[in-house]
Design an enzyme around this catalytic site. Structure first.
Site, PDB file in Angstrom:
ATOM      1  N   ASP A  14       0.839  -1.205   0.000  1.00 32.26           N
ATOM      2  CA  ASP A  14       0.000   0.000   0.000  1.00 32.26           C
ATOM      3  C   ASP A  14       0.873   1.255   0.000  1.00 32.26           C
ATOM      4  O   ASP A  14       2.011   1.232   0.470  1.00 32.26           O
ATOM      5  CB  ASP A  14      -0.923  -0.030   1.229  1.00 32.26           C
ATOM      6  CG  ASP A  14      -2.104   0.912   1.076  1.00 32.26           C
ATOM      7  OD1 ASP A  14      -2.412   1.318  -0.064  1.00 32.26           O
ATOM      8  OD2 ASP A  14      -2.725   1.254   2.099  1.00 32.26           O
ATOM      9  N   HIS A  31       2.931   3.341  -8.776  1.00 31.70           N
ATOM     10  CA  HIS A  31       2.772   1.901  -9.050  1.00 31.70           C
ATOM     11  C   HIS A  31       4.009   1.361  -9.773  1.00 31.70           C
ATOM     12  O   HIS A  31       4.464   0.260  -9.498  1.00 31.70           O
ATOM     13  CB  HIS A  31       1.512   1.641  -9.875  1.00 31.70           C
ATOM     14  CG  HIS A  31       0.240   2.009  -9.159  1.00 31.70           C
ATOM     15  ND1 HIS A  31      -0.032   1.582  -7.884  1.00 31.70           N
ATOM     16  CD2 HIS A  31      -0.822   2.776  -9.530  1.00 31.70           C
ATOM     17  CE1 HIS A  31      -1.222   2.061  -7.504  1.00 31.70           C
ATOM     18  NE2 HIS A  31      -1.710   2.795  -8.484  1.00 31.70           N
ATOM     19  N   LEU A 128      11.288 -20.003  -4.946  1.00 37.95           N
ATOM     20  CA  LEU A 128      10.409 -19.141  -4.142  1.00 37.95           C
ATOM     21  C   LEU A 128       9.028 -19.213  -4.785  1.00 37.95           C
ATOM     22  O   LEU A 128       8.886 -18.982  -5.990  1.00 37.95           O
ATOM     23  CB  LEU A 128      10.919 -17.686  -4.163  1.00 37.95           C
ATOM     24  CG  LEU A 128      10.032 -16.633  -3.491  1.00 37.95           C
ATOM     25  CD1 LEU A 128       9.958 -16.837  -1.971  1.00 37.95           C
ATOM     26  CD2 LEU A 128      10.538 -15.218  -3.790  1.00 37.95           C
TER      27      LEU A 128
HETATM   28  C1  IPE Z   1      -5.463  -2.863  -0.585  1.00 37.92           C
HETATM   29  O1  IPE Z   1      -5.118  -1.552  -0.714  1.00 37.92           O
HETATM   30  C2  IPE Z   1      -5.459  -3.537  -1.923  1.00 37.92           C
HETATM   31  C3  IPE Z   1      -4.133  -3.827  -2.495  1.00 37.92           C
HETATM   32  C4  IPE Z   1      -3.007  -3.627  -1.887  1.00 37.92           C
HETATM   33  C5  IPE Z   1      -4.151  -4.390  -3.821  1.00 37.92           C
HETATM   34  P1  IPE Z   1      -6.215  -0.401  -0.917  1.00 37.92           P
HETATM   35  O2  IPE Z   1      -5.467   0.863  -0.975  1.00 37.92           O
HETATM   36  O3  IPE Z   1      -7.093  -0.726  -2.066  1.00 37.92           O
HETATM   37  O4  IPE Z   1      -7.075  -0.527   0.424  1.00 37.92           O
HETATM   38  P2  IPE Z   1      -7.926   0.571   1.205  1.00 37.92           P
HETATM   39  O5  IPE Z   1      -8.938   1.130   0.247  1.00 37.92           O
HETATM   40  O6  IPE Z   1      -6.988   1.612   1.692  1.00 37.92           O
HETATM   41  O7  IPE Z   1      -8.535  -0.184   2.357  1.00 37.92           O
HETATM   42  C1  IPE Z   2      -0.988   0.318  -4.109  1.00 40.64           C
HETATM   43  O1  IPE Z   2      -1.166   1.425  -3.325  1.00 40.64           O
HETATM   44  C2  IPE Z   2      -2.007  -0.747  -3.945  1.00 40.64           C
HETATM   45  C3  IPE Z   2      -2.864  -0.986  -5.128  1.00 40.64           C
HETATM   46  C4  IPE Z   2      -4.153  -1.001  -5.000  1.00 40.64           C
HETATM   47  C5  IPE Z   2      -2.289  -1.267  -6.437  1.00 40.64           C
HETATM   48  P1  IPE Z   2      -2.356   2.450  -3.512  1.00 40.64           P
HETATM   49  O2  IPE Z   2      -2.617   2.710  -4.944  1.00 40.64           O
HETATM   50  O3  IPE Z   2      -3.540   1.997  -2.728  1.00 40.64           O
HETATM   51  O4  IPE Z   2      -1.730   3.740  -2.857  1.00 40.64           O
HETATM   52  P2  IPE Z   2      -2.429   4.747  -1.852  1.00 40.64           P
HETATM   53  O5  IPE Z   2      -2.954   3.946  -0.716  1.00 40.64           O
HETATM   54  O6  IPE Z   2      -3.524   5.430  -2.628  1.00 40.64           O
HETATM   55  O7  IPE Z   2      -1.339   5.676  -1.452  1.00 40.64           O
HETATM   56 MG    MG Z   3      -4.083   2.245  -0.802  1.00 40.59          MG
END
Ligand code: IPE
Ligand code: IPE
Ligand code: MG
Length: 236
Positions: A14, A31, A128
């Site tokens: 995240d 990303h 892995l």
């Molecule tokens: C969780 O992250 C999903 C992934 C890492 C793919 P999100 O950014 O989508 O989750 P929320 O919305 O903060 O809970």
């Molecule tokens: C990556 O982080 C997780 C995915 C859903 C691909 P985010 O895109 O949720 O990044 P934040 O949380 O908005 O910073």
């Molecule tokens: Mg996020």
């Protein structure tokens, strides 16, 4: 260290978007930077001898994001798996995908083909075991498993249920690491994390380095896992 290592580490990757926005960049740049972290985490875990890793890559709720971001994520997945496939094979990684790939899935056809190809070409690797959760959510997986068993008329037991999950054949994660400071599960592996240890790291995913990984793994070594039992040393 090896004896205290988790067998299976799962990452809720995240903070990519915020990482980019803080730098005045488009979220997709975050990303793209996050892809590099996936590469380096796989490298580190292989070196340490961790056997299984899972990455939460795209949730069923992530379709709510602007189409530009969603399609950009698929472009990154395409280029990562296409350009990395030979290296992945050379390094002995076994890749699997979990998530809804069934009829009516919203995943693009070429992504589905690529996922099948990557799985087939790495099926005999053992170094892995890396699993990517794409179009995945825990509730969706549980519903699909329950529907499958009901449609077959299979008796529901812990064993038949586990076999119907996307993760069948994988050990449950021992350790969940979520980056970027959020302390929630966001619909990840709801069945499988029943007794996983949780770890939350403030660094955004693109900033997550080998040092952060070491700190997380060393925190894991201090956890006492009891699985509902009384620890041997205090048993009366
Ligand atoms: C969780 O992250 C999903 C992934 C890492 C793919 P999100 O950014 O989508 O989750 P929320 O919305 O903060 O809970
Ligand atoms: C990556 O982080 C997780 C995915 C859903 C691909 P985010 O895109 O949720 O990044 P934040 O949380 O908005 O910073
Ligand atoms: Mg996020």
């Amino acid at each position: 260290m090896k004896s205290h290592l988790p067998t299976h580490v799962a990452f809720i990757m995240d903070g990519n978007g915020r990482w980019a926005q803080k730098r005045g960049l488009a979220r997709l740049k975050g990303h793209a930077a996050g892809v590099e972290t996936v590469r380096s985490v796989c490298e580190e875990l292989s070196k340490l001898g961790v056997e299984y890793v899972t990455f939460y890559t795209f949730s069923t709720e992530n379709w709510k994001r602007p189409w530009e971001e969603v399609s950009g994520l698929f472009t990154l997945m395409r280029s990562y798996f296409k350009s990395e496939l030979n290296t992945i094979i050379e390094k002995g990684l076994r890749i699997r995908f979990i998530g809804d790939r069934g009829e009516g899935t919203k995943l693009p056809a070429d992504i589905l083909e690529l996922m099948n190809e990557v799985e087939a070409k790495t099926a005999h690797n053992t170094k892995l075991h890396a699993t990517f959760a794409i179009n995945y959510s825990g509730r969706d997986e549980l519903l699909r498993a329950a529907r499958k068993l009901a449609a077959e008329g299979t008796e529901i037991t812990a064993d038949t249920f586990e076999t119907a999950l996307d993760t069948h054949g994988l050990p449950d994660p021992d350790f969940i690491i979520r980056t970027s400071g959020e302390q929630r599960i966001s619909n990840f592996l709801l069945w499988q994390i029943a007794y996983a240890e949780l770890y939350f790291c403030d660094a955004a995913w693109p900033d997550f380095t080998a040092t952060h990984l070491q700190a997380a793994l060393s925190a894991y070594t201090t956890r006492q896992r009891r699985f509902g039992a009384v620890p041997a040393t205090t048993a009366a």
